[in-house]
Design a protein around this motif. Structure first.
Motif, short mmCIF file in Angstrom:
data_model
loop_
_atom_site.label_atom_id
_atom_site.label_comp_id
_atom_site.label_asym_id
_atom_site.label_seq_id
_atom_site.Cartn_x
_atom_site.Cartn_y
_atom_site.Cartn_z
N THR A 1 0.84 -1.19 0.00
CA THR A 1 0.00 0.00 0.00
C THR A 1 0.88 1.24 0.00
O THR A 1 2.09 1.18 0.21
N GLU A 2 0.26 2.41 -0.17
CA GLU A 2 1.01 3.66 -0.20
C GLU A 2 1.73 3.90 1.11
O GLU A 2 2.87 4.38 1.13
N ASP A 3 1.10 3.60 2.24
CA ASP A 3 1.74 3.80 3.53
C ASP A 3 3.01 2.95 3.67
O ASP A 3 4.05 3.43 4.12
N VAL A 4 2.89 1.70 3.28
CA VAL A 4 4.04 0.80 3.39
C VAL A 4 5.15 1.22 2.43
O VAL A 4 6.33 1.23 2.79
N ARG A 5 4.78 1.59 1.20
CA ARG A 5 5.79 2.02 0.24
C ARG A 5 6.52 3.27 0.73
O ARG A 5 7.73 3.43 0.50
N ALA A 6 5.80 4.17 1.42
CA ALA A 6 6.44 5.38 1.93
C ALA A 6 7.50 5.03 2.98
O ALA A 6 8.58 5.63 3.00
N VAL A 7 7.19 4.08 3.84
CA VAL A 7 8.17 3.67 4.85
C VAL A 7 9.36 2.98 4.20
O VAL A 7 10.51 3.20 4.59
N VAL A 8 9.11 2.17 3.17
CA VAL A 8 10.20 1.51 2.46
C VAL A 8 11.10 2.56 1.80
O VAL A 8 12.33 2.46 1.84
N ARG A 9 10.48 3.59 1.20
CA ARG A 9 11.27 4.65 0.57
C ARG A 9 12.15 5.37 1.60
O ARG A 9 13.31 5.68 1.34
N LEU A 10 11.59 5.62 2.79
CA LEU A 10 12.37 6.28 3.83
C LEU A 10 13.54 5.40 4.27
O LEU A 10 14.67 5.88 4.45
N ALA A 11 13.27 4.11 4.42
CA ALA A 11 14.33 3.17 4.82
C ALA A 11 15.42 3.11 3.75
O ALA A 11 16.61 3.03 4.06
N VAL A 12 15.01 3.17 2.49
CA VAL A 12 15.98 3.13 1.39
C VAL A 12 16.87 4.38 1.41
O VAL A 12 18.08 4.30 1.15
N VAL A 13 16.27 5.53 1.72
CA VAL A 13 17.05 6.77 1.79
C VAL A 13 18.07 6.70 2.92
O VAL A 13 19.21 7.17 2.78
N LEU A 14 17.69 6.13 4.06
CA LEU A 14 18.56 6.09 5.23
C LEU A 14 19.59 4.96 5.18
O LEU A 14 20.62 5.02 5.88
N ALA A 15 19.33 3.95 4.38
CA ALA A 15 20.20 2.77 4.34
C ALA A 15 21.66 3.10 4.05
O ALA A 15 22.56 2.57 4.71
N PRO A 16 21.97 3.98 3.07
CA PRO A 16 23.38 4.29 2.81
C PRO A 16 24.09 4.93 3.99
O PRO A 16 25.31 4.80 4.14
N LEU A 17 23.35 5.65 4.84
CA LEU A 17 23.97 6.26 6.02
C LEU A 17 24.47 5.18 6.98
O LEU A 17 25.58 5.25 7.51
N VAL A 18 23.62 4.17 7.20
CA VAL A 18 24.01 3.06 8.07
C VAL A 18 25.17 2.29 7.46
O VAL A 18 26.15 1.95 8.13
N ALA A 19 25.06 2.02 6.15
CA ALA A 19 26.14 1.30 5.46
C ALA A 19 27.43 2.09 5.49
O ALA A 19 28.52 1.52 5.61
N GLY A 20 27.33 3.42 5.42
CA GLY A 20 28.52 4.26 5.46
C GLY A 20 29.24 4.16 6.80
O GLY A 20 30.48 4.14 6.85
N VAL A 21 28.47 4.11 7.89
CA VAL A 21 29.07 3.95 9.21
C VAL A 21 29.81 2.61 9.29
O VAL A 21 30.93 2.52 9.78
N LEU A 22 29.14 1.55 8.79
CA LEU A 22 29.78 0.23 8.81
C LEU A 22 31.02 0.21 7.93
O LEU A 22 32.05 -0.40 8.29
N TYR A 23 30.95 0.87 6.77
CA TYR A 23 32.10 0.89 5.88
C TYR A 23 33.28 1.62 6.53
O TYR A 23 34.43 1.25 6.34
N ALA A 24 32.98 2.67 7.29
CA ALA A 24 34.04 3.41 7.96
C ALA A 24 34.73 2.54 9.01
O ALA A 24 35.94 2.67 9.25
N VAL A 25 33.96 1.66 9.64
CA VAL A 25 34.53 0.74 10.62
C VAL A 25 35.36 -0.33 9.92
O VAL A 25 36.52 -0.58 10.28
#
Length: 273
Positions: free
Chosen positions: A219-243
């Motif tokens: 649904t639109e609500d679920v897709r919106a949360v997935v989009r937000l998670a996709v936007v934030l995912a590189p930030l988390v991956a970047g922290v892990l990559y720095a480690v």
């Protein structure tokens, strides 16, 4: 096909941005800034409107209530078990791969440099990475073109499961692969072919009409949360990559495979589905 063209269009832009910078790190920063800005604008725009289609085929864009995490959780909880497992599983794979994708260039150029030499002609790792991105774009176009025929001849559940396993294994496959331009090019080409399973994925929106799990279109609500998670995912991956770069790519494959496991719970191979 639109996704394949998107990859093909993004390829020269990414290569140009990285190549025009003084260092690879500067190029990555440039791409990250552009990508983050575009993703945030798109997420906000898509999250604040919904496409309503009339019976006569005309479409009208209307404002909808801003999706929230609580609403998304409620909507997901109300879904049938199979649909919920499918959506959560596919979302995990998508977040894992999108999170680690910006760091592929650092892996190939800096962490495990891949060069290419033939005769007296030599390409630096950054130039070789540009070639890899173009190979991925070619794979994306081939995957999109061949998708209808493959979907009609192979069980869609098997195709989706195998495709997502391959996509999830891509990060670790790159880490484990020898620093051979030919081997890495093959991996990028296969990764690009993921467009063949895009119409089957539950989180891609309206185009999920071919998803092998009935009622699993998000649904639109679920897709919106997935989009937000996709936007934030590189930030988390970047922290892990720095480690540790290995930590980022291992986490991506692990999360992706957990998503495949979750999606696999939705399959009932003994029944129509």
């Amino acid at each position: 096909m639109i996704g394949a063209l998107g990859v093909a269009t993004a390829a020269p832009i990414a290569v140009a941005a990285v190549a025009s910078a003084d260092t690879v790190g500067t190029g990555i920063a440039l791409l990250s800034a552009i990508g983050a800005a575009a993703a945030l604008v798109a997420a906000v725009a898509l999250g604040s409107s919904v496409e309503a289609v009339h019976g006569d085929g005309r479409s009208l864009s209307v404002a909808s209530e801003t999706p929230t995490l609580e609403r998304a959780r409620t909507v997901v909880a109300d879904l049938p078990d199979r649909a919920r497992w499918a959506i959560v599983g596919d979302a995990l794979v998508r977040v894992a791969i999108v999170g680690v994708s910006p760091f592929l260039v650092l892996l190939v150029v800096d962490y495990e440099p891949v060069g290419f030499s033939i005769g007296g002609f030599t390409l630096a790792p950054i130039a070789v990475f540009g070639a890899f991105v173009l190979v991925e774009a070619a794979g994306a176009i081939l995957g999109a073109i061949g998708s209808p025929r493959v979907r009609s001849s192979v069980d869609r559940r098997v195709l989706l499961a195998v495709g997502l396993v391959g996509v999830s294994l891509f990060p670790m496959a790159l880490v484990a692969a020898p620093t051979s331009a030919g081997v890495v090019a093959v991996l990028f080409g296969l990764f690009g072919c993921r467009t063949a399973i895009e119409p089957l994925r539950p989180t891609v929106g309206a185009s999920a009409r071919d998803a092998p799990i009935p009622g699993s279109s998000a649904t639109e609500d679920v897709r919106a949360v997935v989009r937000l998670a996709v936007v934030l995912a590189p930030l988390v991956a970047g922290v892990l990559y720095a480690v540790d770069p290995l930590a980022a790519f291992t986490a991506a494959t692990t999360v992706g495979l957990l998503g495949v496991r979750e999606l696999g719970r939705a399959f009932q191979f003994g029944r129509d589905g």
